[in-house]
Design an enzyme around this catalytic site. Structure first.
Site, PDB file in Angstrom:
ATOM      1  N   ASP A  31       0.873  -1.400  -0.231  1.00  0.00           N
ATOM      2  CA  ASP A  31       0.034  -0.323  -0.300  1.00  0.00           C
ATOM      3  C   ASP A  31       1.274   1.465  -0.246  1.00  0.00           C
ATOM      4  OD1 ASP A  31      -2.640   1.468  -0.171  1.00  0.00           O
ATOM      5  OD2 ASP A  31      -2.673   0.892   1.770  1.00  0.00           O
ATOM      6  N   ASN A  79     -11.178  -3.168  -5.280  1.00  0.00           N
ATOM      7  CA  ASN A  79     -10.456  -2.096  -5.999  1.00  0.00           C
ATOM      8  C   ASN A  79     -11.011  -1.491  -7.566  1.00  0.00           C
ATOM      9  OD1 ASN A  79      -7.360  -2.744  -4.986  1.00  0.00           O
ATOM     10  ND2 ASN A  79      -8.406  -1.202  -4.576  1.00  0.00           N
TER      11      ASN A  79
HETATM   12  C1  IPE Z   1      -5.431  -2.962  -0.427  1.00  0.00           C
HETATM   13  O1  IPE Z   1      -5.424  -0.881  -0.780  1.00  0.00           O
HETATM   14  C2  IPE Z   1      -5.579  -3.744  -1.804  1.00  0.00           C
HETATM   15  C3  IPE Z   1      -4.512  -4.051  -2.325  1.00  0.00           C
HETATM   16  C4  IPE Z   1      -3.558  -3.248  -1.102  1.00  0.00           C
HETATM   17  C5  IPE Z   1      -4.341  -4.237  -3.434  1.00  0.00           C
HETATM   18  P1  IPE Z   1      -5.967  -0.376  -0.722  1.00  0.00           P
HETATM   19  O2  IPE Z   1      -5.416   0.674  -1.318  1.00  0.00           O
HETATM   20  O3  IPE Z   1      -7.543  -0.601  -1.844  1.00  0.00           O
HETATM   21  O4  IPE Z   1      -6.997  -0.068   0.616  1.00  0.00           O
HETATM   22  P2  IPE Z   1      -7.790   0.269   1.122  1.00  0.00           P
HETATM   23  O5  IPE Z   1      -9.165   0.578   0.722  1.00  0.00           O
HETATM   24  O6  IPE Z   1      -7.632   1.262   1.428  1.00  0.00           O
HETATM   25  O7  IPE Z   1      -8.385   0.338   3.173  1.00  0.00           O
HETATM   26  C1  IPE Z   2      -1.785   0.205  -3.120  1.00  0.00           C
HETATM   27  O1  IPE Z   2      -1.936   1.772  -2.866  1.00  0.00           O
HETATM   28  C2  IPE Z   2      -1.395  -0.269  -4.664  1.00  0.00           C
HETATM   29  C3  IPE Z   2      -3.104  -0.361  -5.121  1.00  0.00           C
HETATM   30  C4  IPE Z   2      -4.142  -0.275  -4.612  1.00  0.00           C
HETATM   31  C5  IPE Z   2      -3.376  -1.140  -6.305  1.00  0.00           C
HETATM   32  P1  IPE Z   2      -2.595   2.622  -3.495  1.00  0.00           P
HETATM   33  O2  IPE Z   2      -3.096   2.973  -4.439  1.00  0.00           O
HETATM   34  O3  IPE Z   2      -3.918   2.287  -2.458  1.00  0.00           O
HETATM   35  O4  IPE Z   2      -1.777   3.591  -2.715  1.00  0.00           O
HETATM   36  P2  IPE Z   2      -2.288   4.899  -1.247  1.00  0.00           P
HETATM   37  O5  IPE Z   2      -3.470   3.784  -0.217  1.00  0.00           O
HETATM   38  O6  IPE Z   2      -3.571   5.925  -2.509  1.00  0.00           O
HETATM   39  O7  IPE Z   2      -1.622   5.736  -1.362  1.00  0.00           O
HETATM   40 MG    MG Z   3      -4.174   2.342  -0.298  1.00  0.00          MG
END
Ligand code: IPE
Ligand code: IPE
Ligand code: MG
Length: 256
Positions: A31, A79
């Protein structure tokens, strides 16, 4: 003057890892890509692009150490709610990364698997995924599972449906349903339970990841944003894990 120079020597924490006590299965919620990009005044996808090398380093470090199973959360069932452009870029990145990383998987004897509702992935992503899975299916050193269109509740719903069907068709007796049977119906059926769960970026939640499989996992939350995650960060998480006492319900004294 010369004496005042500070000489920085990088001492790796790798030497402090007890190779006899490695976690069998490490799962990572990767993340912080979006925030990493934002900090640099770039679009979110720039963060995803820069997350790829963190994946490579983590995969390599895990295989080198002798970790049996590594599971990476790459795309959740939630997502899809992101802007279409971002979803498209993530799916495209997956295709290019899988193609590029195939040689890393071959070099390190890594078997690629995928968990999640794969049929809903774009055709090109699914095709590349299947190709790499097929090309690495006999590899033995480590199983790398990518969680794609993965949601733990989705997975559990599938398990319940499959078992219910088997009960209806007299393949399974209701009385026989136990943890072993449930494990056998999960996407992760061939993997050991998760010993160590890592989440980067400072968020402290599970986000629908492996709810059943992390029942007794040790959890390490780190502030590091995913694109900055290095082999050292993995080593440090493993050392943290190794310094904990896993009691599984017993008392500390019983373990001595
Ligand atoms: C969780 O991260 C999913 C992945 C790392 C693929 P998100 O960034 O989507 O999670 P939330 O929605 O903030 O909990
Ligand atoms: C994790 O990084 C990747 C996926 C969930 C695919 P994020 O895209 O969630 O990054 P933040 O949480 O917005 O910083
Ligand atoms: Mg995230």
């Amino acid at each position: 003057m010369g004496e005042n120079r500070v000489i920085r020597v990088m001492i790796s924490s790798k030497a402090n890892i007890n190779l006899e006590k490695l976690p069998h299965h490490i799962a990572i919620i990767m993340d912080g890509n979006g925030r990493w990009a934002k900090k640099r005044g770039k679009f979110r996808v720039f963060g995803h692009e820069n997350g790829v090398k963190a994946v490579r380093n983590t995969v390599e470090a895990s295989a080198e150490l002798g970790i049996e199973a590594l599971t990476l959360y790459a795309f959740s069932t939630e997502n899809w709610k992101r802007p279409q452009k971002e979803v498209d870029r993530l799916m495209g990145l997956l295709v290019s990364s899988l193609n590029n990383e195939l040689k890393t998987f071959i070099k390190n004897d890594i078997k690629l698997c995928a968990i999640g509702n794969l049929e809903q992935l774009p055709e090109k992503t699914l095709k590349t995924l299947k190709k790499v899975i097929e090309a690495t299916k006999d590899h033995k050193k480590m199983t790398l599972s990518l969680a794609l269109n993965y949601g733990s509740r989705d997975e559990i719903i599938n398990v319940v449906k499959n078992i219910a069907n088997k009960v209806k068709n007299n393949i399974i007796n209701t009385e026989d349903i136990d943890q072993v049977i449930i494990n056998k119906h999960l996407y992760t059926q061939n993997l050991p339970d998760v010993d160590l769960l890592i989440r980067t970026s400072g968020e402290q939640r599970i986000s629908n990841f492996l709810l059943w499989q992390i029942a007794y996992a040790e959890i390490v939350f780190t502030e590091v944003l995913w694109p900055d995650f290095k082999k050292e960060d993995l080593y440090n998480a493993i050392i943290d894990y190794q310094n904990r006492e896993r009691r599984f319900g017993k008392t500390s004294e019983q373990l001595k």
